[in-house]
Design a protein around this motif. Structure first.
Motif, short mmCIF file in Angstrom:
data_model
loop_
_atom_site.label_atom_id
_atom_site.label_comp_id
_atom_site.label_asym_id
_atom_site.label_seq_id
_atom_site.Cartn_x
_atom_site.Cartn_y
_atom_site.Cartn_z
N HIS A 154 -4.14 1.68 6.80
CA HIS A 154 -3.85 0.26 6.92
C HIS A 154 -2.88 0.06 8.08
CE1 HIS A 154 -0.79 1.96 4.25
NE2 HIS A 154 0.02 0.98 4.64
N GLU A 203 0.82 -1.21 0.00
CA GLU A 203 0.00 0.00 0.00
C GLU A 203 0.86 1.26 0.00
OE1 GLU A 203 -0.68 -2.46 2.25
OE2 GLU A 203 -2.72 -3.08 1.84
N CYS A 204 1.98 1.21 0.71
CA CYS A 204 2.85 2.39 0.79
C CYS A 204 3.79 2.49 -0.42
CB CYS A 204 3.69 2.35 2.07
SG CYS A 204 2.73 2.65 3.56
N ARG A 248 -1.18 5.77 7.21
CA ARG A 248 -1.66 6.16 5.88
C ARG A 248 -0.44 6.67 5.11
NH1 ARG A 248 -5.92 9.61 6.98
NH2 ARG A 248 -7.34 7.86 6.95
N ASN A 263 -9.87 5.72 3.57
CA ASN A 263 -8.98 6.59 2.80
C ASN A 263 -7.53 6.10 2.81
OD1 ASN A 263 -8.42 8.76 1.13
ND2 ASN A 263 -8.00 10.14 2.83
N GLY A 264 -7.33 4.80 2.61
CA GLY A 264 -5.97 4.26 2.51
C GLY A 264 -5.32 3.89 3.82
#
Length: 71
Positions: free
Chosen positions: A50, A15-16, A63, A47-48
């Protein structure tokens, strides 16, 4: 006065994708099911948001920083 944000980076986090991430919250490793608690919190923030696992067994709710949300 502006408070500095806490930053972390997890090299293998898809994700990052190599970017720094803002730590939104920390769930202590001493809490039973801290990974589930952190995942539920991230899901509620949306909104992202995790999770990243810290070496000390804490779970960080994060995030990824983008040019738009970096300060």
């Amino acid at each position: 006065m502006t408070t500095a944000i806490r930053i972390t980076r997890a090299a293998g986090c898809p994700e990052c994708a190599g970017r720094d991430a803002e730590v939104l919250d920390v769930v202590s490793g001493t809490r039973l099911n801290n990974d589930k608690i952190a995942a539920d919190l991230a899901r509620s923030l949306g909104n992202g948001a995790h999770t990243h696992a810290a070496l000390n067994t804490d779970m960080h709710v994060v995030r990824a920083l983008t040019p738009e949300n970096a300060s």
